[in-house]
Design an enzyme around this catalytic site. Structure first.
Site, short mmCIF file in Angstrom:
data_model
loop_
_atom_site.label_atom_id
_atom_site.label_comp_id
_atom_site.label_asym_id
_atom_site.label_seq_id
_atom_site.Cartn_x
_atom_site.Cartn_y
_atom_site.Cartn_z
N ILE A 71 0.83 -1.20 0.00
CA ILE A 71 0.00 0.00 0.00
C ILE A 71 0.87 1.26 0.00
O ILE A 71 0.60 2.23 -0.72
CB ILE A 71 -0.94 -0.01 1.23
CG1 ILE A 71 -1.97 -1.15 1.11
CG2 ILE A 71 -1.65 1.33 1.38
CD1 ILE A 71 -2.81 -1.38 2.35
N ASP B 79 11.45 3.29 5.04
CA ASP B 79 11.11 1.89 5.28
C ASP B 79 12.25 1.22 6.05
O ASP B 79 13.39 1.67 6.00
CB ASP B 79 10.92 1.18 3.92
CG ASP B 79 10.01 -0.05 4.02
OD1 ASP B 79 8.89 0.01 3.49
OD2 ASP B 79 10.42 -1.06 4.64
N SER C 283 -7.68 0.43 9.38
CA SER C 283 -8.07 -0.81 8.67
C SER C 283 -9.56 -1.07 8.90
O SER C 283 -10.14 -0.52 9.85
CB SER C 283 -7.27 -1.99 9.25
OG SER C 283 -7.75 -3.22 8.77
N TYR D 228 -4.21 -7.66 16.17
CA TYR D 228 -4.05 -6.67 15.09
C TYR D 228 -5.18 -5.65 15.16
O TYR D 228 -4.94 -4.44 15.09
CB TYR D 228 -4.06 -7.41 13.75
CG TYR D 228 -4.00 -6.53 12.52
CD1 TYR D 228 -2.83 -5.86 12.17
CD2 TYR D 228 -5.12 -6.36 11.70
CE1 TYR D 228 -2.78 -5.06 11.03
CE2 TYR D 228 -5.07 -5.56 10.57
CZ TYR D 228 -3.90 -4.91 10.24
OH TYR D 228 -3.86 -4.12 9.12
N LYS E 214 -5.38 -1.45 15.58
CA LYS E 214 -6.02 -0.53 14.62
C LYS E 214 -7.16 0.25 15.28
O LYS E 214 -7.43 1.40 14.89
CB LYS E 214 -6.48 -1.30 13.38
CG LYS E 214 -5.32 -1.89 12.57
CD LYS E 214 -4.36 -0.81 12.06
CE LYS E 214 -3.23 -1.35 11.21
NZ LYS E 214 -2.31 -0.32 10.69
N PRO F 39 -8.34 0.46 4.82
CA PRO F 39 -8.51 -0.45 3.69
C PRO F 39 -9.18 -1.75 4.12
O PRO F 39 -9.26 -2.07 5.31
CB PRO F 39 -7.07 -0.72 3.23
CG PRO F 39 -6.21 0.27 3.95
CD PRO F 39 -6.94 0.63 5.20
N LEU G 148 -4.46 -6.59 -1.92
CA LEU G 148 -3.63 -7.69 -2.42
C LEU G 148 -2.15 -7.32 -2.36
O LEU G 148 -1.53 -7.01 -3.37
CB LEU G 148 -4.08 -8.06 -3.83
CG LEU G 148 -5.60 -8.32 -3.93
CD1 LEU G 148 -6.03 -8.56 -5.37
CD2 LEU G 148 -6.01 -9.48 -3.03
N1 LIG Z 1 -2.99 -5.36 3.13
C1 LIG Z 1 -4.18 -5.11 3.66
O1 LIG Z 1 -5.18 -5.77 3.31
C2 LIG Z 1 -4.38 -4.02 4.69
C3 LIG Z 1 -5.68 -3.74 5.11
C4 LIG Z 1 -5.89 -2.75 6.04
C5 LIG Z 1 -4.83 -2.02 6.54
N2 LIG Z 1 -3.58 -2.29 6.13
C6 LIG Z 1 -2.50 -1.48 6.70
O2 LIG Z 1 -1.82 -0.78 5.66
C7 LIG Z 1 -0.44 -0.62 6.01
C8 LIG Z 1 0.43 -1.19 4.88
O3 LIG Z 1 0.09 -2.55 4.68
P1 LIG Z 1 0.66 -3.43 3.46
O4 LIG Z 1 -0.38 -4.43 3.14
O5 LIG Z 1 1.20 -2.56 2.40
O6 LIG Z 1 1.85 -4.19 4.22
P2 LIG Z 1 3.18 -4.86 3.64
O7 LIG Z 1 3.61 -5.85 4.65
O8 LIG Z 1 2.97 -5.32 2.23
O9 LIG Z 1 4.22 -3.64 3.61
C9 LIG Z 1 4.57 -3.00 4.82
C10 LIG Z 1 5.84 -2.18 4.61
O10 LIG Z 1 6.14 -1.60 5.89
C11 LIG Z 1 7.51 -1.83 6.20
N3 LIG Z 1 7.66 -1.93 7.65
C12 LIG Z 1 7.25 -2.92 8.49
N4 LIG Z 1 7.62 -2.65 9.76
C13 LIG Z 1 8.27 -1.46 9.73
C14 LIG Z 1 8.89 -0.67 10.71
N5 LIG Z 1 8.96 -1.05 12.00
N6 LIG Z 1 9.45 0.50 10.34
C15 LIG Z 1 9.42 0.89 9.03
N7 LIG Z 1 8.86 0.17 8.06
C16 LIG Z 1 8.30 -1.00 8.39
C17 LIG Z 1 7.86 -3.14 5.51
O11 LIG Z 1 9.28 -3.23 5.28
C18 LIG Z 1 7.06 -3.02 4.21
O12 LIG Z 1 7.78 -2.35 3.20
C19 LIG Z 1 -0.27 -1.32 7.35
O13 LIG Z 1 -0.35 -0.38 8.40
C20 LIG Z 1 -1.42 -2.29 7.39
O14 LIG Z 1 -1.78 -2.62 8.72
C21 LIG Z 1 -3.32 -3.27 5.20
#
Ligand SMILES: NC(=O)c1ccc[n+]([C@@H]2O[C@H](COP(=O)([O-])OP(=O)(O)OC[C@H]3O[C@@H](n4cnc5c(N)ncnc54)[C@H](O)[C@@H]3O)[C@@H](O)[C@H]2O)c1
EC number: 1.1.1.304
Length: 253
Positions: free
Chosen positions: A14, A33, A136, A149, A153, A179, A183
């Site tokens: 995302i 990151d 989320s 989790y 949130k 979100p 995917l």
């Molecule tokens: N994927 C989903 O369906 C979904 C749904 C709702 C909310 N979210 C939220 O959206 C955000 C992004 O999710 P995503 O699906 O892209 O996740 P992802 O795991 O694909 O990517 C997360 C990114 O964050 C980085 N990261 C993790 N821990 C870190 C830290 N301590 N410091 C700095 N960077 C860090 C990782 O290296 C990675 O690049 C998150 O907060 C997640 O909870 C995701």
């Protein structure tokens, strides 16, 4: 003058989608990151002078250093997207203390530190600013095995509401995007953990969740990025304290 945005967790998923959108909106993006190589690749791919940074959002000093470095490099900050976060799959009764501490340190403490570091800089600049947090669907409705989790949130929603009230006098807005089933690698990880626990084939849990989406498809990072683009724009100036669902119309399982 070109606007400057920080996106944490911008190295993939995302966050990467948000970086691409904000760059096409004209921002220079500081892509931060844990994985600096990914952050740098994403930054270089979008141009606009965007740059990759290392950050561990669960580390208070890292977050303040990130904002300092960005201001040294770009001269100012306009938008801070607290996107990075992790998921964890465990029943409440089975969750172990180390894992609980880890996810709260990242998803909750990390969001707080981001709000603090961004607000300090915005106050110095004296012209307001925009803080945008990753919440989320799990911040609105908890489901089994995602309870810890969800707790993080729900906390992000609370932080968003309170920070919005505290920072309104400084013209700083604080909102969150929520979100659904996006995917990204995070959902691959959730699906794999659920497959193990339920002893079912890989992909089945993800498909079951996707089947509950009214719009009939899994969410793309770009779907989330469109909302963030609005929240980062002046068009959203009268919105603060909100945690807005962008989930394709999920019928909760
Ligand atoms: N994927 C989903 O369906 C979904 C749904 C709702 C909310 N979210 C939220 O959206 C955000 C992004 O999710 P995503 O699906 O892209 O996740 P992802 O795991 O694909 O990517 C997360 C990114 O964050 C980085 N990261 C993790 N821990 C870190 C830290 N301590 N410091 C700095 N960077 C860090 C990782 O290296 C990675 O690049 C998150 O907060 C997640 O909870 C995701």
């Amino acid at each position: 003058m070109v606007k400057v945005a920080v996106v944490t967790g911008g190295g993939q998923g995302i966050g990467e989608g948000i970086v691409k959108q904000l760059a096409s909106d004209g921002f220079s993006v500081a892509v931060a990151d844990l994985n600096k190589d990914n952050a740098t690749k994403v930054a270089e791919s979008v141009g606009n002078g965007s740059k990759g940074y290392y950050v561990d959002i669960s580390n208070h000093d890292d977050m303040f250093k990130l904002v300092d470095d960005v201001v040294k490099d770009f001269g100012k900050l306009d938008v801070f997207v607290n996107n990075a976060g992790i998921a964890q799959i465990a029943a409440i009764v089975d969750a172990n203390p180390e894992e609980i501490t880890k996810i709260f340190n990242i998803n909750v403490n990390g969001t707080i530190y981001g709000v603090q570091a961004a607000a300090q800089q915005f106050k110095k600049q004296g012209k307001g600013g925009k803080i945008i947090n990753a919440c989320s669907i799990a911040g609105h409705q908890a489901v089994e095995l995602l309870g810890i989790y969800s707790a993080t949130k729900f906390a992000v929603r609370g932080i968003t509401q309170a920070a919005a009230k505290e920072l309104a006098k400084d013209k700083i807005t604080v909102n969150a995007y929520c979100p659904g089933i996006v995917l990204t690698p995070m959902w691959d990880q959730i699906d794999a953990a659920m497959a193990k626990i339920y002893d079912r084939p890989l992909g089945e849990t993800k498909q079951e969740y996707i089947d509950s989406i009214a719009l009939g498809r899994g969410e793309e990072p770009a779907d989330v990025a469109n909302l963030v683009s609005f929240l980062a724009d002046e068009k959203s100036n009268y919105i603060t304290g909100q945690s807005i669902l962008v989930d394709g119309g999920i019928n909760y399982v």
